[in-house]
Design an enzyme around this catalytic site. Structure first.
Site: not given
Length: 302
Positions: A147, A164
């Site tokens: 990401s 995350y």
């Protein structure tokens, strides 16, 4: 790997978003697909969608698995090789992910570790399970989805984003290390790390289903007027951003080009450059206001 026809691709998290789009694109090019997802309903929809218009001979199979549980990924591998009557695969897309676990200080350890488990261990366990089958192919490629939060650990100045981000940094570092590992020890294999910006997927909605009210801080406020309505915010996140089909096109072209680093979306490209230009300032308010807000204005509303 310029031609996917006649190949076999494995996709984790194939039920929605990028995973579903990859399955559709690959099947349309004559590539058989084995996918897993935690949602049998979503996975069945993806399988049917992928088979629409696929050339004769293409097979698309699904298997319910929680990628954070190694035994389930081993079972997925065994089912894949059995269902497709083969001992090898050509493409491994470690795509499954979930948000959540924003604060290391305040968030429940169970929630934090669940997010980290899906986003990091899901990649690691899948890579371990499928590597022997990938090695048995004449050529193979492992594609791990990280990401922009794999190089910038933030969602904005008012939001903690630790689990995350930590997982996505791990995915990025692991994949970069594989580039040389494969070159030395399995030269017929390639590795690529994918770093998407905002893609219009169900990740926010899936996070809400997983964690309920605890997911509130991890669902971006695409529109301030939505306030604390998590469902509406999740739907707004899904309905904006780059279309998953466009993201899949970029990823697959990166595989064809044998690029080890695949940025997906203009926001990912711009944010990557901003962090490289000012790495020491990347988490300062001024950086957010002057470099991030013009690129990703929605981050400033989270």
């Amino acid at each position: 790997m310029q031609d996917f026809s006649g190949k076999l691709a494995v996709i984790t998290g194939g039920g929605t978003g990028i995973g579903r789009a990859l399955a559709k694109q690959l099947a349309s090019e004559g590539c058989s697909v084995a996918m897993c997802d935690i949602s049998e309903e979503a996975m069945a929809e993806s399988c049917a969608h992928a088979m629409e218009g696929a050339p004769q001979g293409v097979r698309v199979t699904g298997f319910r698995a929680d990628v954070a549980i190694e035994e389930q990924l081993i079972a997925f591998r065994d089912d894949t090789l059995d269902q497709h009557d083969t001992d090898h695969i050509h493409l491994l897309f470690n795509n499954a992910g979930i948000a959540g676990g924003g604060s290391f200080v305040n968030m429940s350890r169970d929630v934090w570790e669940r997010t980290f488990g899906v986003c990091w261990y899901g990649v690691y366990y899948s890579a371990r399970a499928f590597l022997p089958a990938l090695q048995r192919a004449d050529e193979g490629h492992m594609i791990n989805v990280s990401s922009v939060n794999g190089f910038w650990a933030s969602l904005g100045p008012e939001t903690a984003h630790t689990a995350y981000s930590a997982a996505k940094f791990a995915v990025k570092g692991f994949t970069e290390a594989l580039v040389n590992d494969f070159r030395l020890n399995a030269p017929h294999l390639k590795a690529s790390v994918v770093m998407p910006g905002h893609i219009g997927t169900n990740i926010a909605l899936n996070t809400m289903r997983e964690f309920g009210e605890l997911a509130a801080d991890d669902i971006p406020a695409m529109d301030p007027e939505l306030g604390d309505d998590q469902q509406a915010r999740g739907e707004a996140f899904r309905d904006n951003g780059l279309d998953p089909a466009e993201a899949a096109d970029i990823i697959l072209q990166g595989v064809r080009d044998e690029r080890w680093r695949i940025l997906v979306g203009p926001d990912a490209q711009a944010l990557d450059q901003a962090v490289r230009d000012c790495p020491e300032d990347a988490y300062e308010t001024e950086f957010m206001e002057t470099r991030v807000a013009p690129i990703l204005p929605t981050l400033m509303q989270t």
